[in-house]
Design an enzyme around this catalytic site. Structure first.
Site, PDB file in Angstrom:
ATOM      1  N   PHE A  83      -8.922  35.384  22.592  1.00 53.12           N
ATOM      2  CA  PHE A  83      -8.481  34.148  21.941  1.00 53.12           C
ATOM      3  C   PHE A  83      -7.497  33.478  22.893  1.00 53.12           C
ATOM      4  O   PHE A  83      -6.418  34.023  23.154  1.00 53.12           O
ATOM      5  CB  PHE A  83      -7.805  34.553  20.635  1.00 53.12           C
ATOM      6  CG  PHE A  83      -7.254  33.450  19.780  1.00 53.12           C
ATOM      7  CD1 PHE A  83      -8.084  32.694  18.962  1.00 53.12           C
ATOM      8  CD2 PHE A  83      -5.884  33.201  19.744  1.00 53.12           C
ATOM      9  CE1 PHE A  83      -7.558  31.710  18.128  1.00 53.12           C
ATOM     10  CE2 PHE A  83      -5.354  32.221  18.915  1.00 53.12           C
ATOM     11  CZ  PHE A  83      -6.191  31.470  18.110  1.00 53.12           C
ATOM     12  N   ALA A  84      -7.852  32.312  23.448  1.00 50.01           N
ATOM     13  CA  ALA A  84      -7.034  31.715  24.509  1.00 50.01           C
ATOM     14  C   ALA A  84      -6.390  30.415  24.042  1.00 50.01           C
ATOM     15  O   ALA A  84      -6.986  29.341  24.136  1.00 50.01           O
ATOM     16  CB  ALA A  84      -7.893  31.488  25.752  1.00 50.01           C
TER      17      ALA A  84
ATOM     18  N   GLU B 270       1.321  35.568  17.730  1.00 53.57           N
ATOM     19  CA  GLU B 270       0.742  34.985  16.494  1.00 53.57           C
ATOM     20  C   GLU B 270       1.839  34.368  15.613  1.00 53.57           C
ATOM     21  O   GLU B 270       1.827  34.517  14.390  1.00 53.57           O
ATOM     22  CB  GLU B 270      -0.097  36.023  15.748  1.00 53.57           C
ATOM     23  CG  GLU B 270      -1.363  36.347  16.527  1.00 53.57           C
ATOM     24  CD  GLU B 270      -2.332  37.228  15.799  1.00 53.57           C
ATOM     25  OE1 GLU B 270      -2.588  36.974  14.622  1.00 53.57           O
ATOM     26  OE2 GLU B 270      -2.831  38.159  16.438  1.00 53.57           O
TER      27      GLU B 270
ATOM     28  N   SER C 138       4.861  28.627  21.365  1.00 56.63           N
ATOM     29  CA  SER C 138       5.045  28.339  19.932  1.00 56.63           C
ATOM     30  C   SER C 138       4.632  26.904  19.620  1.00 56.63           C
ATOM     31  O   SER C 138       4.085  26.630  18.548  1.00 56.63           O
ATOM     32  CB  SER C 138       6.509  28.538  19.547  1.00 56.63           C
ATOM     33  OG  SER C 138       6.951  29.807  19.965  1.00 56.63           O
TER      34      SER C 138
HETATM   35  C1  FAD Z   1       1.699  41.108  24.160  1.00 56.18           C
HETATM   36  C2  FAD Z   1       1.314  39.691  23.921  1.00 56.18           C
HETATM   37  C3  FAD Z   1      -0.008  39.382  23.620  1.00 56.18           C
HETATM   38  C4  FAD Z   1      -0.387  38.041  23.427  1.00 56.18           C
HETATM   39  N1  FAD Z   1      -1.698  37.740  23.209  1.00 56.18           N
HETATM   40  C5  FAD Z   1      -2.075  36.428  23.106  1.00 56.18           C
HETATM   41  C6  FAD Z   1      -3.451  36.082  22.970  1.00 56.18           C
HETATM   42  O1  FAD Z   1      -4.354  36.950  22.892  1.00 56.18           O
HETATM   43  N2  FAD Z   1      -3.780  34.763  22.930  1.00 56.18           N
HETATM   44  C7  FAD Z   1      -2.847  33.772  23.010  1.00 56.18           C
HETATM   45  O2  FAD Z   1      -3.225  32.595  22.974  1.00 56.18           O
HETATM   46  N3  FAD Z   1      -1.534  34.082  23.139  1.00 56.18           N
HETATM   47  C8  FAD Z   1      -1.126  35.381  23.185  1.00 56.18           C
HETATM   48  N4  FAD Z   1       0.202  35.703  23.337  1.00 56.18           N
HETATM   49  C9  FAD Z   1       1.174  34.632  23.457  1.00 56.18           C
HETATM   50  C10 FAD Z   1       2.049  34.479  22.227  1.00 56.18           C
HETATM   51  O3  FAD Z   1       1.318  33.948  21.159  1.00 56.18           O
HETATM   52  C11 FAD Z   1       3.260  33.631  22.634  1.00 56.18           C
HETATM   53  O4  FAD Z   1       4.044  34.436  23.496  1.00 56.18           O
HETATM   54  C12 FAD Z   1       4.056  33.177  21.438  1.00 56.18           C
HETATM   55  O5  FAD Z   1       3.345  32.201  20.707  1.00 56.18           O
HETATM   56  C13 FAD Z   1       5.403  32.589  21.852  1.00 56.18           C
HETATM   57  O6  FAD Z   1       5.227  31.608  22.840  1.00 56.18           O
HETATM   58  P1  FAD Z   1       6.105  31.674  24.190  1.00 56.18           P
HETATM   59  O7  FAD Z   1       6.006  33.044  24.759  1.00 56.18           O
HETATM   60  O8  FAD Z   1       5.711  30.531  25.022  1.00 56.18           O
HETATM   61  O9  FAD Z   1       7.597  31.503  23.672  1.00 56.18           O
HETATM   62  P2  FAD Z   1       8.310  30.100  23.328  1.00 56.18           P
HETATM   63  O10 FAD Z   1       7.367  29.215  22.594  1.00 56.18           O
HETATM   64  O11 FAD Z   1       8.977  29.628  24.552  1.00 56.18           O
HETATM   65  O12 FAD Z   1       9.399  30.608  22.294  1.00 56.18           O
HETATM   66  C14 FAD Z   1      10.480  31.464  22.724  1.00 56.18           C
HETATM   67  C15 FAD Z   1      11.269  31.861  21.530  1.00 56.18           C
HETATM   68  O13 FAD Z   1      11.813  30.712  20.898  1.00 56.18           O
HETATM   69  C16 FAD Z   1      11.966  30.950  19.530  1.00 56.18           C
HETATM   70  N5  FAD Z   1      11.266  29.913  18.766  1.00 56.18           N
HETATM   71  C17 FAD Z   1       9.998  29.478  18.939  1.00 56.18           C
HETATM   72  N6  FAD Z   1       9.700  28.511  18.047  1.00 56.18           N
HETATM   73  C18 FAD Z   1      10.802  28.325  17.292  1.00 56.18           C
HETATM   74  C19 FAD Z   1      11.134  27.476  16.209  1.00 56.18           C
HETATM   75  N7  FAD Z   1      10.234  26.615  15.693  1.00 56.18           N
HETATM   76  N8  FAD Z   1      12.389  27.562  15.696  1.00 56.18           N
HETATM   77  C20 FAD Z   1      13.295  28.418  16.201  1.00 56.18           C
HETATM   78  N9  FAD Z   1      13.036  29.250  17.227  1.00 56.18           N
HETATM   79  C21 FAD Z   1      11.824  29.219  17.757  1.00 56.18           C
HETATM   80  C22 FAD Z   1      11.347  32.336  19.235  1.00 56.18           C
HETATM   81  O14 FAD Z   1      12.365  33.320  19.210  1.00 56.18           O
HETATM   82  C23 FAD Z   1      10.448  32.556  20.433  1.00 56.18           C
HETATM   83  O15 FAD Z   1      10.222  33.933  20.695  1.00 56.18           O
HETATM   84  C24 FAD Z   1       0.595  37.023  23.495  1.00 56.18           C
HETATM   85  C25 FAD Z   1       1.925  37.362  23.771  1.00 56.18           C
HETATM   86  C26 FAD Z   1       2.299  38.658  23.966  1.00 56.18           C
HETATM   87  C27 FAD Z   1       3.733  38.987  24.250  1.00 56.18           C
END
Ligand code: FAD
Length: 384
Positions: free
Chosen positions: A125-126, A364, A134
């Site tokens: 799932f990409a 997720e 987020s």
């Molecule tokens: C092991 C692993 C497997 C993954 N597998 C997949 C996959 O198969 N497919 C895929 O598409 N993605 C995948 N991901 C990506 C994952 O969905 C993202 O890491 C996640 O959505 C957070 O996005 P980011 O890392 O860019 O953090 P950012 O969006 O930069 O957020 C950083 C932090 O900000 C805070 N934050 C975010 N939004 C808010 C808000 N609205 N209000 C307050 N605080 C907030 C949270 O603490 C968050 O952790 C995976 C990630 C990991 C670690």
């Protein structure tokens, strides 16, 4: 030994209890340790074994076209209790093919879903990009309509099964509108020219994870999945189904940690008795039991709500994921503490659980995002 009394809860039907029992026996007979020499090979073998065992058919719709979220949760909880990688292999077959199950044409469904259920095609799932995690609506990868098809440029990152997947469900900007309104979903076979999935990412609990790069990648019009411009809604609908199951996996990790910690407390000598005779330990155990029970109630309530009354359960799924993942972290941390030095020693179950649980609070929808969903739903009731 893990609590099985919850299987008597009214959330479950007659099919769920034998499913849980059969999977328990299958896990005992088929799952080995979680520190494989060759991670990719191990994950491929797990997908094959889960397919051969019949478990992956729960990741795709049944004859009536339904995905049973309670079954998905029971399977994830059970697998996670035995092996984080087995849970990972199972979960990604569901999440990776989920948008096809929900929005695919009959041709797309028959080209992918039977092979996913047999463990013959590995799914991914990409959605996430280097600059938008987020904030999904800010994605930049483009799919430009050209010559009767699409040309994709951009990158996705943190893609589970990246590098071993046979196909990716990809979300890209097609420009029908701004932000969330201009995104579409596509099915991309891993051998499509212009796709590079070779860049791996190492994480604290290793599993196949990669950055995907798309350079002038050509897709036929038939690769479009669901409605054009509705990709954001399709991604969210897919996550709505699978978010509750992340809570279930966390619950499985927490149950295993509670089990390991209880056995350790009963056998570890402390003064004239054991660790379990100590009131501070008993207080910890009581808090761990409370966390496990409340997580189970929230997870299976959310799953039941979707399966039985068939209601949208975004609020309940968010509550389940938030509580189950945050409280599993706390249960596992307490278990590590009760193990003392042994708790941070490589090869000990609670050490592995300590690393495995962390990412579930991020992917997720991070815990903060779940709080936004819960608060919005709560306030909407007062504002209505
Ligand atoms: C092991 C692993 C497997 C993954 N597998 C997949 C996959 O198969 N497919 C895929 O598409 N993605 C995948 N991901 C990506 C994952 O969905 C993202 O890491 C996640 O959505 C957070 O996005 P980011 O890392 O860019 O953090 P950012 O969006 O930069 O957020 C950083 C932090 O900000 C805070 N934050 C975010 N939004 C808010 C808000 N609205 N209000 C307050 N605080 C907030 C949270 O603490 C968050 O952790 C995976 C990630 C990991 C670690």
């Amino acid at each position: 030994m893990s609590d099985r009394a919850f299987l008597e809860w009214p959330f479950f039907g007659d099919d769920h209890r034998p499913l849980a029992d059969d999977l328990e026996s299958w896990c005992a007979a088929n799952l080995t340790g979680d520190e494989p020499a060759d991670l990719d090979e191990h994950c491929r073998a797990l997908v094959g074994a889960l397919g051969a065992g019949g478990w992956l058919r729960h990741c795709v719709p049944d004859e009536a076209g339904r995905l049973d979220v309670r079954s998905l949760c029971l399977i994830r909880e059970t697998l996670a209790r035995h092996s984080g990688l087995a849970d990972f292999a199972f979960a990604m077959q569901g999440l990776g093919s989920g948008a096809i199950s929900l929005f695919g044409t009959d041709e797309q469904k028959s080209a992918y879903l039977p092979a996913v259920a047999r463990g013959e095609k590995i799914a991914a799932f990409a959605l996430t990009e280097p600059k938008s995690g987020s904030d999904v609506a800010a994605m930049e990868t483009t799919a430009e309509e050209r010559d009767g098809g699409f040309v994709v440029d951009g990158a996705k990152t943190y893609i589970s099964n990246g590098g071993i997947a046979d196909f990716y469900v990809l979300f890209a900007r097609t420009g029908e509108g701004p932000g969330s309104k201009g995104i579409s979903a596509f099915i991309v076979d891993a051998d499509t020219p212009g796709l590079d999935d070779s860049e791996r990412i190492e994480v604290i609990a290793p599993h196949p994870l990669a950055t995907l790069r798309f350079t002038g990648m050509r897709l036929p019009a038939s690769a479009l999945l669901g409605e054009r411009g509705r990709g954001f809604a399709h991604a969210m609908a897919t996550l709505d189904v699978f978010r509750t199951t992340v809570g279930a996996a966390a619950l499985g990790f927490a149950r295993r940690a509670l089990d390991e910690a209880t056995k350790r407390a009963l056998e570890r000598r402390l003064g004239t008795g054991t660790l379990a005779d100590n009131p501070i330990t008993q207080s910890k155990l009581a808090e761990m039991v409370l966390d496990v029970e409340t997580s189970a109630l929230l997870v299976y309530r959310a799953a039941w709500l979707r399966d039985v009354p068939g209601r949208r359960n975004s609020r309940e799924a968010a509550l389940a994921k938030l509580h189950a993942t945050d409280s599993a972290q706390s249960v596992i941390d307490k278990a590590v503490q009760m193990f003392g030095g042994l708790g941070v020693t490589r090869g000990v179950a609670v050490e592995r659980l300590y690393r495995e649980i962390r990412a579930l609070r991020i992917y997720e929808g991070a815990s903060e995002v779940q709080k936004v969903v819960i608060a919005r739903a709560h306030l909407a009731e007062y504002r209505a």
